[in-house]
Design an enzyme around this catalytic site. Sequence first.
Site, PDB file in Angstrom:
ATOM      1  N   SER A  99       0.868  -1.189   0.000  1.00  0.00           N
ATOM      2  CA  SER A  99       0.000   0.000   0.000  1.00  0.00           C
ATOM      3  C   SER A  99       0.896   1.228   0.000  1.00  0.00           C
ATOM      4  O   SER A  99       2.079   1.144   0.374  1.00  0.00           O
ATOM      5  CB  SER A  99      -0.839  -0.021   1.282  1.00  0.00           C
TER       6      SER A  99
ATOM      7  N   TYR B  73      -1.382  -1.015  10.343  1.00  0.00           N
ATOM      8  CA  TYR B  73      -1.514  -1.219   8.892  1.00  0.00           C
ATOM      9  C   TYR B  73      -0.242  -0.761   8.183  1.00  0.00           C
ATOM     10  O   TYR B  73       0.323  -1.468   7.345  1.00  0.00           O
ATOM     11  CB  TYR B  73      -2.734  -0.446   8.380  1.00  0.00           C
TER      12      TYR B  73
END
Length: 258
Positions: A140, A153
């Site tokens: 990401s 995350y």
Amino acid sequence: MDLQLTGSRIIVTAGASGIGLKIVERFLAEGASIYICDIDRDALEAVKEKHPLLKIGVCDVADRHSVASMFNEAVTSLGGLDCLVNNAGIAGPTGAFHEIDPKDWDRCIEVCLTGQFNCARLAVGHLKQSNNASIINLSSAAGRFGFPNRAPYSAAKWGVVGFTKTLSMELGDFGIRCNAILPGPVDGPRIQAVIREKANAKGQTSEDFTKTWLSLASIKELIDPSQLADLVAFVASPLGRTISGQALNVDGDLQGLM
Ligand code: NAD
């Protein structure tokens, strides 16, 4: 462009919806044979109804036992393996890192990072027998920047990049390539939920937050998931045979996250 993927044997984790499903549909259009696993049985069955040729199995990538039986079934039903797409990932908790529940930290790392290890370790033996072998890991933009209030995350997605680059070096001699894809905010229900939470935390509307967020990119639009699917298909194909160890950004030239 003929990607020469007809008959390729591919596993996509978390392939029953979202980006994973777009990737699956792209590979199906190329004539590949696909096995998808997902934690959501209903979503899997709905996808199977739409694409009867798909092979499916329920699996939580964080659960090593479940991954082992999924791999057995997948590789047997596909007759081998040419590509593993480690797509499964969860958003994890939103909040200051010292205030989140440690169980939420653990779960996020287990799904987003350890889940990729759980699958990749079982893929290697099969990939060694393929003449176009690769592993593609979803990271990401949060694996390139700090991401306030999303520490687990971001930590997991940076971990994915280190994991990918190391695998590329360890597996190159076996003809196995390994790459990571780093999407910016991808259009769809998941990012809308993230935007809502972040906007609420800042006392803004979702629309205003989205505008401010996209002001950090040169190309100010949410990422269309089919772009990611196109890139994954190219990288997995024999046309991508010298692409390995890369962290490929698809993010409109994002300059940061907030
Ligand atoms: P999503 O939240 O839409 O979920 C897709 C699927 O994952 C669902 O079908 C869900 O059932 C399945 N899943 C959840 N936990 C699982 C588990 N433990 N084991 C197996 N399956 C599981 O996800 P998405 O937005 O399509 O994201 C896919 C990947 O792309 C993730 O790794 C995510 O971190 C990454 N990513 C997404 C975005 C975005 O904006 N959506 C941006 C950058 C990176």
